[in-house]
Design an enzyme around this catalytic site. Structure first.
Site, PDB file in Angstrom:
ATOM      1  N   HIS A 115       1.682   2.185  -3.380  1.00 58.88           N
ATOM      2  CA  HIS A 115       0.591   2.919  -4.045  1.00 58.88           C
ATOM      3  C   HIS A 115       0.694   4.412  -3.730  1.00 58.88           C
ATOM      4  O   HIS A 115       0.494   5.256  -4.605  1.00 58.88           O
ATOM      5  CB  HIS A 115      -0.784   2.408  -3.582  1.00 58.88           C
ATOM      6  CG  HIS A 115      -1.243   1.169  -4.296  1.00 58.88           C
ATOM      7  ND1 HIS A 115      -1.271   1.075  -5.664  1.00 58.88           N
ATOM      8  CD2 HIS A 115      -1.716  -0.018  -3.832  1.00 58.88           C
ATOM      9  CE1 HIS A 115      -1.726  -0.124  -6.012  1.00 58.88           C
ATOM     10  NE2 HIS A 115      -1.995  -0.812  -4.914  1.00 58.88           N
ATOM     11  N   GLU A 120       0.838  -1.209   0.000  1.00 59.86           N
ATOM     12  CA  GLU A 120       0.000   0.000   0.000  1.00 59.86           C
ATOM     13  C   GLU A 120       0.877   1.265   0.000  1.00 59.86           C
ATOM     14  O   GLU A 120       0.532   2.258  -0.646  1.00 59.86           O
ATOM     15  CB  GLU A 120      -0.954   0.004   1.197  1.00 59.86           C
ATOM     16  CG  GLU A 120      -1.920  -1.183   1.258  1.00 59.86           C
ATOM     17  CD  GLU A 120      -2.682  -1.473  -0.028  1.00 59.86           C
ATOM     18  OE1 GLU A 120      -3.025  -0.515  -0.752  1.00 59.86           O
ATOM     19  OE2 GLU A 120      -2.904  -2.662  -0.332  1.00 59.86           O
TER      20      GLU A 120
HETATM   21 ZN   LIG Z   1      -2.560  -2.760  -4.742  1.00 58.83          ZN
END
Ligand SMILES: [Zn+2]
Length: 198
Positions: free
Chosen positions: A155, A152
């Site tokens: 991201h 994450e």
């Molecule tokens: Zn992802």
């Protein structure tokens, strides 16, 4: 849709608002390729609280273990990780230390449905973040939790998990993804036929 109860800690007033899950965009959404700047608003605040509640709801709906705001087209440096009742929000997440030991394991991503790739990640990480109540957290995460946090965090930095794998591995994963999607469509058609017979 589900009811989301908000309790004002000073007045003790409980308000109800309806929240809806967010739409998760596919791998080509432009927001997945750009770094998300630091969140500067004071926390807690109603809009972050609402966003976190919707992210948690969406993650649960998809039985996922991690979801970033930018996967839902929302330009905020926040993600949620966890399963079931153990879900945490990480605002302005950072890694401050990590293991030298690296483990290669399977990863998936809601923005790449039915695609799985082996990715190298440290076995543990020491991390810092704020949760949606504004509490500052410093935690050591291990194993799958560490892997999920790092996926994450990527991201947040505009990095997709396919960037961690070589071109051949990605190509093979795409082929398997194609087969899985076909199988899913076929199973769905069969399920419809069975239900039509009833
Ligand atoms: Zn992802």
């Amino acid at each position: 849709m589900s009811e989301f109860l908000t309790i004002d800690t000073t007045s003790g007033i409980v308000t109800e608002e309806l929240i809806e899950p967010l739409k998760v965009f596919g791998e080509n959404h432009p927001m997945l390729s750009v770094p998300i700047p630091e969140y500067k608003e004071a926390i807690p605040n109603p809009s972050m609280k609402n966003l976190v509640a919707r992210l948690k709801m969406t993650m649960k709906l998809y039985s996922a273990i991690g979801l970033s705001a930018n996967q839902c087209g929302i330009f905020q440096r926040v993600f949620v990780i966890g399963t079931g009742h153990f879900q945490i929000a990480c605002i302005n997440p950072k890694v401050i230390a990590q293991s030298e030991e690296i483990l290669k394991d399977n990863e998936g991503c809601l923005s790449f449905p039915a695609m799985f790739l082996k990715v190298d990640r440290p076995t543990w990480v020491d991390v810092e973040f704020y949760d949606e109540t504004g509490a500052f957290k410093q935690i050591r995460m291990e194993g799958l939790t560490a892997r999920c946090f790092l996926h994450e965090l990527d991201h947040m930095n505009g990095v997709k998990f396919v960037e961690h794998a070589g071109p051949l591995a990605v190509q093979m994963a795409r082929q398997r993804q194609g087969k899985l999607v076909k199988q899913y469509v076929r199973n769905n058609k069969n399920a419809k036929k069975v239900s039509n017979k009833k």
